[in-house]
Motif scaffolding. Structure first.
Motif, PDB file in Angstrom:
ATOM      1  N   GLY A 124     -27.104  11.041  40.860  1.00  0.00           N
ATOM      2  CA  GLY A 124     -28.142  11.161  39.630  1.00  0.00           C
ATOM      3  C   GLY A 124     -27.593  11.095  38.313  1.00  0.00           C
ATOM      4  N   LYS A 125     -26.383  11.660  38.084  1.00  0.00           N
ATOM      5  CA  LYS A 125     -25.757  11.618  36.526  1.00  0.00           C
ATOM      6  C   LYS A 125     -25.386  10.148  36.138  1.00  0.00           C
ATOM      7  CE  LYS A 125     -24.643  16.291  37.535  1.00  0.00           C
ATOM      8  NZ  LYS A 125     -25.654  16.991  36.548  1.00  0.00           N
ATOM      9  N   TYR A 126     -25.568   9.199  36.904  1.00  0.00           N
ATOM     10  CA  TYR A 126     -24.970   7.789  36.594  1.00  0.00           C
ATOM     11  C   TYR A 126     -26.142   7.092  36.403  1.00  0.00           C
ATOM     12  CZ  TYR A 126     -20.300   9.488  37.586  1.00  0.00           C
ATOM     13  OH  TYR A 126     -19.424  10.209  37.670  1.00  0.00           O
ATOM     14  N   ASP A 127     -26.114   5.892  35.445  1.00  0.00           N
ATOM     15  CA  ASP A 127     -27.354   5.357  35.134  1.00  0.00           C
ATOM     16  C   ASP A 127     -27.755   4.116  36.571  1.00  0.00           C
ATOM     17  OD1 ASP A 127     -27.467   6.388  32.924  1.00  0.00           O
ATOM     18  OD2 ASP A 127     -26.309   5.049  31.861  1.00  0.00           O
ATOM     19  N   SER A 128     -26.783   3.912  37.265  1.00  0.00           N
ATOM     20  CA  SER A 128     -27.046   2.812  38.332  1.00  0.00           C
ATOM     21  C   SER A 128     -26.074   2.982  39.366  1.00  0.00           C
ATOM     22  CB  SER A 128     -26.903   1.441  37.605  1.00  0.00           C
ATOM     23  OG  SER A 128     -25.663   1.218  37.277  1.00  0.00           O
ATOM     24  N   ASP A 129     -26.386   2.493  40.164  1.00  0.00           N
ATOM     25  CA  ASP A 129     -25.543   2.426  41.567  1.00  0.00           C
ATOM     26  C   ASP A 129     -24.055   1.556  41.371  1.00  0.00           C
ATOM     27  OD1 ASP A 129     -24.973   3.273  44.474  1.00  0.00           O
ATOM     28  OD2 ASP A 129     -24.827   0.998  44.646  1.00  0.00           O
ATOM     29  N   GLU A 130     -24.112   0.792  40.349  1.00  0.00           N
ATOM     30  CA  GLU A 130     -22.892   0.204  40.109  1.00  0.00           C
ATOM     31  C   GLU A 130     -22.049   1.052  39.233  1.00  0.00           C
ATOM     32  OE1 GLU A 130     -26.039  -1.074  39.867  1.00  0.00           O
ATOM     33  OE2 GLU A 130     -26.112  -2.731  41.215  1.00  0.00           O
ATOM     34  N   ALA A 131     -22.670   1.815  38.481  1.00  0.00           N
ATOM     35  CA  ALA A 131     -21.923   2.775  37.549  1.00  0.00           C
ATOM     36  C   ALA A 131     -21.369   3.839  38.565  1.00  0.00           C
ATOM     37  CB  ALA A 131     -22.733   3.298  36.503  1.00  0.00           C
ATOM     38  N   TRP A 132     -22.014   4.352  39.555  1.00  0.00           N
ATOM     39  CA  TRP A 132     -21.614   5.377  40.498  1.00  0.00           C
ATOM     40  C   TRP A 132     -20.591   4.779  41.236  1.00  0.00           C
ATOM     41  CZ3 TRP A 132     -21.250   9.856  42.341  1.00  0.00           C
ATOM     42  CH2 TRP A 132     -20.872  10.120  43.532  1.00  0.00           C
ATOM     43  N   GLN A 133     -20.672   3.572  41.768  1.00  0.00           N
ATOM     44  CA  GLN A 133     -19.641   3.161  42.681  1.00  0.00           C
ATOM     45  C   GLN A 133     -18.377   2.730  41.664  1.00  0.00           C
ATOM     46  OE1 GLN A 133     -19.487   2.739  45.727  1.00  0.00           O
ATOM     47  NE2 GLN A 133     -21.579   3.362  46.037  1.00  0.00           N
ATOM     48  N   GLN A 134     -18.450   2.354  40.326  1.00  0.00           N
ATOM     49  CA  GLN A 134     -17.293   2.196  39.644  1.00  0.00           C
ATOM     50  C   GLN A 134     -16.652   3.641  39.467  1.00  0.00           C
ATOM     51  OE1 GLN A 134     -16.138  -0.994  38.540  1.00  0.00           O
ATOM     52  NE2 GLN A 134     -14.414   0.583  38.105  1.00  0.00           N
ATOM     53  N   ALA A 135     -17.292   4.626  38.959  1.00  0.00           N
ATOM     54  CA  ALA A 135     -17.086   5.795  39.048  1.00  0.00           C
ATOM     55  C   ALA A 135     -15.942   6.375  40.170  1.00  0.00           C
ATOM     56  CB  ALA A 135     -17.893   6.994  38.542  1.00  0.00           C
ATOM     57  N   LEU A 136     -16.496   6.398  41.406  1.00  0.00           N
ATOM     58  CA  LEU A 136     -15.723   6.363  42.616  1.00  0.00           C
ATOM     59  C   LEU A 136     -14.466   5.672  42.582  1.00  0.00           C
ATOM     60  CD1 LEU A 136     -18.773   6.326  45.259  1.00  0.00           C
ATOM     61  CD2 LEU A 136     -17.464   8.571  44.425  1.00  0.00           C
ATOM     62  N   THR A 137     -14.569   4.413  42.428  1.00  0.00           N
ATOM     63  CA  THR A 137     -13.258   3.527  42.161  1.00  0.00           C
ATOM     64  C   THR A 137     -12.282   4.220  41.182  1.00  0.00           C
ATOM     65  OG1 THR A 137     -14.566   1.523  43.094  1.00  0.00           O
ATOM     66  CG2 THR A 137     -12.291   1.027  41.915  1.00  0.00           C
ATOM     67  N   ASP A 138     -12.731   4.353  39.988  1.00  0.00           N
ATOM     68  CA  ASP A 138     -11.756   5.039  38.853  1.00  0.00           C
ATOM     69  C   ASP A 138     -11.395   6.250  39.392  1.00  0.00           C
ATOM     70  OD1 ASP A 138     -12.810   2.586  37.402  1.00  0.00           O
ATOM     71  OD2 ASP A 138     -14.226   3.695  36.184  1.00  0.00           O
ATOM     72  N   ALA A 139     -12.141   6.931  40.238  1.00  0.00           N
ATOM     73  CA  ALA A 139     -11.736   8.306  40.647  1.00  0.00           C
ATOM     74  C   ALA A 139     -10.531   7.992  41.810  1.00  0.00           C
ATOM     75  CB  ALA A 139     -12.765   9.283  41.071  1.00  0.00           C
ATOM     76  N   GLY A 140     -10.398   6.793  42.252  1.00  0.00           N
ATOM     77  CA  GLY A 140      -9.392   6.748  43.367  1.00  0.00           C
ATOM     78  C   GLY A 140      -9.876   6.906  44.584  1.00  0.00           C
ATOM     79  N   THR A 141     -11.220   7.096  44.926  1.00  0.00           N
ATOM     80  CA  THR A 141     -11.692   7.529  45.949  1.00  0.00           C
ATOM     81  C   THR A 141     -13.080   6.646  46.468  1.00  0.00           C
ATOM     82  OG1 THR A 141     -12.668   9.545  47.245  1.00  0.00           O
ATOM     83  CG2 THR A 141     -13.581   8.947  45.246  1.00  0.00           C
ATOM     84  N   THR A 142     -13.669   6.937  47.530  1.00  0.00           N
ATOM     85  CA  THR A 142     -14.760   6.104  48.432  1.00  0.00           C
ATOM     86  C   THR A 142     -15.887   6.951  48.510  1.00  0.00           C
ATOM     87  OG1 THR A 142     -14.054   6.412  50.432  1.00  0.00           O
ATOM     88  CG2 THR A 142     -13.240   4.557  49.262  1.00  0.00           C
ATOM     89  N   GLU A 143     -17.075   6.603  48.612  1.00  0.00           N
ATOM     90  CA  GLU A 143     -18.142   7.443  48.736  1.00  0.00           C
ATOM     91  C   GLU A 143     -18.063   8.138  50.114  1.00  0.00           C
ATOM     92  OE1 GLU A 143     -23.081   7.535  48.648  1.00  0.00           O
ATOM     93  OE2 GLU A 143     -22.003   5.858  47.908  1.00  0.00           O
ATOM     94  N   GLU A 144     -17.592   7.521  51.149  1.00  0.00           N
ATOM     95  CA  GLU A 144     -17.307   8.307  52.308  1.00  0.00           C
ATOM     96  C   GLU A 144     -16.363   9.320  52.077  1.00  0.00           C
ATOM     97  OE1 GLU A 144     -15.648   7.254  56.934  1.00  0.00           O
ATOM     98  OE2 GLU A 144     -15.985   5.633  55.686  1.00  0.00           O
ATOM     99  N   ALA A 145     -15.172   9.153  51.652  1.00  0.00           N
ATOM    100  CA  ALA A 145     -14.065  10.227  51.274  1.00  0.00           C
ATOM    101  C   ALA A 145     -14.556  11.249  50.256  1.00  0.00           C
ATOM    102  CB  ALA A 145     -12.985   9.385  50.566  1.00  0.00           C
ATOM    103  N   TYR A 146     -15.462  10.939  49.341  1.00  0.00           N
ATOM    104  CA  TYR A 146     -16.257  11.870  48.430  1.00  0.00           C
ATOM    105  C   TYR A 146     -17.050  12.626  49.348  1.00  0.00           C
ATOM    106  CZ  TYR A 146     -18.665  13.819  44.660  1.00  0.00           C
ATOM    107  OH  TYR A 146     -19.329  14.775  43.965  1.00  0.00           O
TER     108      TYR A 146
END
Length: 425
Positions: A124-146
């Motif tokens: 919820g701290k991200y403006d969109s799902d795309e921003a959330w997914q990009q943050a996961l990618t930039d952090a080197g992880t996936t939503e499942e792994a997170y």
């Protein structure tokens, strides 16, 4: 919210963290050379050989150790071999499994609803799902792994709380450790920029004459945004890493006394001592005699210590069987041409990236679980990892002054080895 914030939160997530070495292992990579089979069993639960291989190969890819020579030289620089790296990774996964098993035995499992609550709060701290997914990618992880890392961090915290209920610190232990804070001073300050000495002196004169209230002066003048929101409160000196000029001036103040102008690398300070903790000559006889912040920090430290001791014993008593390493795993190489006396000496003494202290995390310290799970459970924005950013606090680390009491500032070590295999330096 920046992707780096998410990365730091993942790194703070107890033994489940995908920090440093582990970040690459969260990727969807499917390296060649998988052999199948079982690397180890933990009380009968299998750790797949391919899980260990994927972890190591993902790390190699993230560090561009893709050739045999690069890999061999990197291993030699840390006085390691493919076998020792495999053992550390197995120990990492074995410790995770023991946390899960310990939680089940102590009725400390975490509900799916709680896990989703934490993930939803972060998303919820991200403006969109795309921003959330990009943050996961930039952090080197996936939503499942997170999600897995959050689940394990919360599980470890729940296990710690369950153990604390049956092995709580005694008053005598609290008194003994609290006494080490004897003489601690709490303070507030007003910070002025280096070029504003004249303004600082004018404000100090008004405070001393009673024309201006200290707290009002904080709100109007202080350039330390982090402490200004707390009426200038810096916290207790013995619970913080404060610059020497500040602590020297503070040590000379009585309670409610205001200092003269104190110059530091941050500018000019006006310091007010707001409290002093003094242990009576007859010693402490009640927890009410100890300031709340100090008592909370001491209790958290003792609970962590007791949990570490419990986990160490639990691990020692576990039936952990490590099977021989298959010769065909893709990270297995002949180390004979890389293991020279000179290389071994350098790797052991120059602090190169491939240090071999990772195993220490398996039994030493578990402060990471405090900050990660507490921050997660509260839906926090990784405050433990992000504390004080941008604030000109007098702390040497510029990261806030009360992390030890709240948890999350020592995320480098988890009860079960948060220092990741092969990268703990």
């Amino acid at each position: 919210m920046r992707a780096s914030t998410l990365a730091r939160f993942v790194c703070a997530a107890g033994i489940a963290s995908a920090c440093i070495f582990g970040l690459a292992a969260c990727s969807d990579s499917n390296p060649s050379g998988l052999t199948g089979g079982t690397a180890a069993t933990v009380n009968g639960t299998e750790i797949a050989e391919d899980t260990v291989t994927t972890y190591i190969q993902s790390f190699r890819a993230s560090k561009s150790l893709d050739t045999e020579d690069k890999w061999g030289e990197w291993l030699a620089s840390g006085d390691m071999t493919p076998e020792t790296v495999r053992e550390q990774v197995i120990d990492y996964y074995a410790s995770q499994e023991l946390v899960k098993q310990g939680a089940k035995e102590n009725n400390a499992e975490v509900s799916t609803e709680k896990i989703e609550e934490v993930i939803s709060s972060m998303r919820g701290k991200y403006d969109s799902d795309e921003a959330w997914q990009q943050a996961l990618t930039d952090a080197g992880t996936t939503e499942e792994a997170y999600r897995s890392s959050v689940e394990l961090a919360l599980t470890e915290q729940a296990l710690k709380e369950a153990i604390a209920e049956t092995n709580a610190p005694t008053d005598e232990e609290l008194f003994e450790y609290s006494a080490m804070y004897d003489g601690a001073r709490r303070s507030s300050h007003i910070l002025f920029n280096a070029e504003d000495e004249a303004t600082a002196q004018e404000v100090l004169d008004k405070i001393n004459s009673g024309e201006l209230d200290f707290v009002e002066a904080v709100k109007e003048y202080s350039q330390d945004s982090g402490t200004a929101e707390k009426d200038g409160d810096v916290g207790w000196d013995k619970m913080s890493s404060l610059i020497s000029e500040y602590t020297t001036a503070l040590s000379e103040l009585d309670k409610d006394q205001v200092s003269g102008l104190v110059e530091s690398q941050y500018g000019w300070h006006i310091i007010k001592c707001t409290d002093i903790f003094e242990v009576p000559e007859e010693g402490l006889t009640s927890t009410d005699q100890v300031p709340t912040e100090i008592l909370d920090s001491v209790r958290a430290t003792l609970e962590q210590q007791k949990f570490n001791e419990w986990f160490t014993t639990y691990k020692e008593e576990a039936d952990i069987v490590i099977n021989p390493m298959p010769e065909s795993v893709p990270y297995n190489i002949d180390m004979s041409k890389y293991q020279t006396d000179e290389g071994t000496d350098e790797g052991a003494t120059d602090g190169t990236e491939g240090g071999t202290d990772a195993g220490d995390g398996s039994t030493d310290g578990a402060d990471a679980a405090d900050g990660s799970a507490d921050g997660s459970a509260d839906g926090a924005d990784a405050n433990a990892a992000d504390g004080g950013e941008g604030s000109d606090t007098p702390s040497d680390t510029a990261d806030g002054s009360e992390g030890s009491a709240e948890g999350g500032t020592d995320s480098g070590e988890g009860a079960s080895g948060n220092q990741q295999p092969a990268e703990a330096v």
